[in-house]
Design a protein around this motif. Structure first.
Motif, PDB file in Angstrom:
ATOM      1  N   GLN A  86       0.803  -1.304  -0.010  1.00 19.97           N
ATOM      2  CA  GLN A  86      -0.412   0.049   0.181  1.00 19.97           C
ATOM      3  C   GLN A  86       0.913   1.631  -0.127  1.00 19.97           C
ATOM      4  O   GLN A  86       1.523   1.893   0.599  1.00 19.97           O
ATOM      5  N   VAL A  87       0.334   2.431  -0.350  1.00 18.82           N
ATOM      6  CA  VAL A  87       0.908   3.377  -0.322  1.00 18.82           C
ATOM      7  C   VAL A  87       0.381   4.863  -0.452  1.00 18.82           C
ATOM      8  O   VAL A  87      -0.632   4.718   0.218  1.00 18.82           O
ATOM      9  N   ILE A  88       1.401   6.085   0.167  1.00 15.14           N
ATOM     10  CA  ILE A  88       0.176   6.891   0.408  1.00 15.14           C
ATOM     11  C   ILE A  88      -0.144   7.277  -0.863  1.00 15.14           C
ATOM     12  O   ILE A  88       0.548   7.887  -1.319  1.00 15.14           O
ATOM     13  N   VAL A 113       9.561   1.880   4.836  1.00 16.14           N
ATOM     14  CA  VAL A 113       9.358   2.543   3.203  1.00 16.14           C
ATOM     15  C   VAL A 113       8.686   2.076   2.442  1.00 16.14           C
ATOM     16  O   VAL A 113       8.118   2.422   1.177  1.00 16.14           O
ATOM     17  N   SER A 115       7.320   0.494  -0.521  1.00 15.10           N
ATOM     18  CA  SER A 115       7.528  -0.040  -2.085  1.00 15.10           C
ATOM     19  C   SER A 115       8.254   1.205  -2.850  1.00 15.10           C
ATOM     20  O   SER A 115       8.536   1.798  -3.594  1.00 15.10           O
ATOM     21  N   GLY A 116       8.274   2.250  -1.488  1.00 13.28           N
ATOM     22  CA  GLY A 116       9.228   3.399  -2.057  1.00 13.28           C
ATOM     23  C   GLY A 116       8.607   4.932  -2.714  1.00 13.28           C
ATOM     24  O   GLY A 116       9.656   5.469  -2.946  1.00 13.28           O
ATOM     25  N   ASN A 117       7.723   4.608  -2.116  1.00  8.25           N
ATOM     26  CA  ASN A 117       6.594   5.643  -3.517  1.00  8.25           C
ATOM     27  C   ASN A 117       6.891   6.809  -2.808  1.00  8.25           C
ATOM     28  O   ASN A 117       7.272   8.100  -3.334  1.00  8.25           O
ATOM     29  N   PHE A 141      11.181  -5.669   0.511  1.00  8.27           N
ATOM     30  CA  PHE A 141      10.174  -3.895  -0.227  1.00  8.27           C
ATOM     31  C   PHE A 141      11.267  -3.517  -0.398  1.00  8.27           C
ATOM     32  O   PHE A 141      11.629  -2.646  -1.375  1.00  8.27           O
ATOM     33  N   VAL A 165      12.556  -0.199  13.303  1.00 12.08           N
ATOM     34  CA  VAL A 165      12.600   1.384  14.129  1.00 12.08           C
ATOM     35  C   VAL A 165      12.217   0.844  15.537  1.00 12.08           C
ATOM     36  O   VAL A 165      12.388   1.872  16.561  1.00 12.08           O
ATOM     37  N   ASP A 180       5.209   5.451   8.487  1.00 12.71           N
ATOM     38  CA  ASP A 180       4.148   4.310   7.918  1.00 12.71           C
ATOM     39  C   ASP A 180       3.905   2.939   8.577  1.00 12.71           C
ATOM     40  O   ASP A 180       4.573   2.106   7.304  1.00 12.71           O
ATOM     41  N   PRO A 182       2.614  -0.582  11.087  1.00 11.10           N
ATOM     42  CA  PRO A 182       0.903  -0.991  11.465  1.00 11.10           C
ATOM     43  C   PRO A 182       1.436  -0.251  13.067  1.00 11.10           C
ATOM     44  O   PRO A 182       0.095   0.068  13.488  1.00 11.10           O
TER      45      PRO A 182
HETATM   46  C1  LIG Z   1       2.333   0.258   3.930  1.00 11.75           C
HETATM   47  S1  LIG Z   1       4.070   0.318   3.823  1.00 11.75           S
HETATM   48  C2  LIG Z   1       4.771   1.629   3.626  1.00 11.75           C
HETATM   49  C3  LIG Z   1       4.860   2.363   2.129  1.00 11.75           C
HETATM   50  C4  LIG Z   1       4.930   3.796   1.446  1.00 11.75           C
HETATM   51  N1  LIG Z   1       4.986   5.059   2.950  1.00 11.75           N
HETATM   52  C5  LIG Z   1       4.357   4.165   0.509  1.00 11.75           C
HETATM   53  O1  LIG Z   1       3.978   5.211   0.354  1.00 11.75           O
HETATM   54  O2  LIG Z   1       5.383   3.737  -0.956  1.00 11.75           O
HETATM   55  C6  LIG Z   1       4.300   0.027   5.889  1.00 11.75           C
HETATM   56  C7  LIG Z   1       5.620  -0.562   5.315  1.00 11.75           C
HETATM   57  O3  LIG Z   1       5.554  -1.041   7.242  1.00 11.75           O
HETATM   58  C8  LIG Z   1       7.114  -1.388   7.047  1.00 11.75           C
HETATM   59  N2  LIG Z   1       7.157  -1.944   8.439  1.00 11.75           N
HETATM   60  C9  LIG Z   1       6.087  -2.734   9.091  1.00 11.75           C
HETATM   61  N3  LIG Z   1       6.818  -2.766  10.548  1.00 11.75           N
HETATM   62  C10 LIG Z   1       8.356  -1.915  11.157  1.00 11.75           C
HETATM   63  C11 LIG Z   1       9.230  -1.548  11.861  1.00 11.75           C
HETATM   64  N4  LIG Z   1       9.220  -2.246  12.870  1.00 11.75           N
HETATM   65  N5  LIG Z   1       9.636  -0.936  11.182  1.00 11.75           N
HETATM   66  C12 LIG Z   1      10.104  -0.737  10.204  1.00 11.75           C
HETATM   67  N6  LIG Z   1       8.946  -1.370   9.311  1.00 11.75           N
HETATM   68  C13 LIG Z   1       8.487  -1.633   8.838  1.00 11.75           C
HETATM   69  C14 LIG Z   1       7.033  -2.484   6.267  1.00 11.75           C
HETATM   70  O4  LIG Z   1       7.341  -4.000   5.989  1.00 11.75           O
HETATM   71  C15 LIG Z   1       6.238  -1.834   5.064  1.00 11.75           C
HETATM   72  O5  LIG Z   1       6.801  -2.561   4.130  1.00 11.75           O
END
Ligand SMILES: C[S@@+](CC[C@H](N)C(=O)[O-])C[C@H]1O[C@@H](n2cnc3c(N)ncnc32)[C@H](O)[C@@H]1O
Length: 267
Positions: A86-88, A113, A115-117, A141, A165, A180, A182
């Motif tokens: 999912q991306v923002i 990150v 997809s890195g959008n 990813f 993180v 971004d 969960p």
């Molecule tokens: C929805 S995606 C982010 C999309 C991004 N914001 C974009 O617009 O392209 C959520 C990401 O958070 C990562 N993630 C989940 N828990 C994390 C953590 N504790 N530390 C770093 N990354 C985490 C997941 O692997 C996933 O790739």
């Protein structure tokens, strides 16, 4: 008198062009010698665009009008990047950039990150003197994100880290952070430590349950103030000479943006 155009104002081989036929037909392409740009409205020869002023009209092989435009960062993000998460959405990204006060030279933290959008837009905003540090726990990813950033030539403004993180962040002195993931409430200590004094942070979260949990955690933590939650609704309009009205369909829900500023944590 014909204005003298600089090399940057006319198309050259190797440039990207956005071929605009109509609202639904926009093709992003890199101009190569001999290349044909195809659509259901006919074919355009890349060679016919070379040397033309950006914004010029061209014709397809079916004699349909099109225009060759200089792409915007949103065109590159929308049309050339691979998406595996999912991306923002743009409507949310624009507001996040404003609330965080981002501009050239900023040092920004991003988690995750995906997809890195978002990373691509952040890098575009902070370049050439700023830098984005992007964290994710999924190697696959990060690989896609790296490829996406390379495609746009933005990889030099980004350091990608395969790390959680919640367990800590290598760098400190961030001007801002975009989170971004969960369960961001599990990372508040690390995020607080990594930000500069008084720096802003934006969390993107999709559900009400997460919003409640994050708000309570931010209040309990005590290291952030000016905690605010937003939902951005964007309604496009159908434009015609005879009837201008809101579009029938819209993106109903993407997520909530929670904004806060770091303060000295009270003991
Ligand atoms: C929805 S995606 C982010 C999309 C991004 N914001 C974009 O617009 O392209 C959520 C990401 O958070 C990562 N993630 C989940 N828990 C994390 C953590 N504790 N530390 C770093 N990354 C985490 C997941 O692997 C996933 O790739």
């Amino acid at each position: 008198m014909t204005p003298v155009l600089s090399q940057n104002e006319v198309f050259n081989y190797g440039d990207y062009a956005l071929i605009y036929i109509d609202k639904r037909r926009k093709i992003l392409t890199r101009l190569k010698q001999g290349e044909k740009i195809s659509s259901d409205k006919g074919v355009i020869a890349a060679d016919d665009i070379i040397g033309k002023e950006k914004g010029s009209q061209i014709k397809t092989s079916l004699n349909i009008r099109a225009w060759a435009l200089k792409p915007l960062i949103l065109d590159y993000i929308d049309k050339s990047l691979k998406r595996v998460t999912q991306v923002i959405y743009p409507k949310d990204l624009g507001f996040i950039i404003l609330m965080l006060g981002l501009g050239s030279g900023a040092k920004v933290l991003e988690a995750g990150v995906g997809s890195g959008n978002t990373t691509a837009l952040l890098a575009h905003i902070v370049k050439p003197d700023g830098h984005v540090y992007g964290y994710d726990i999924r190697e696959e990813f990060l690989k896609v994100a790296k490829e996406n950033l390379e495609k746009l030539g933005l990889d030099k403004y980004v350091t990608l880290r395969l790390a959680d993180v919640r367990k800590g962040i290598d760098e400190t002195g961030f001007d801002a952070a975009v989170i971004d993931m969960p369960d961001p409430w599990e990372a508040l200590e690390a995020l607080h430590t990594s930000l500069k004094p008084s720096a802003p942070i934006a969390f993107f979260i999709p559900s009400i349950q997460q919003l409640i949990k994050l708000y309570n955690a931010l209040e309990d933590f005590g290291g952030f103030i000016d905690i605010r939650a937003f939902e951005i609704m964007l309604r496009e309009f159908e434009l015609s000479r005879t009837a201008i009205r809101p579009s029938t369909y819209m993106v109903g829900h993407t997520g909530f943006i929670v904004f806060a500023r770091k303060i000295v944590k009270s003991t």
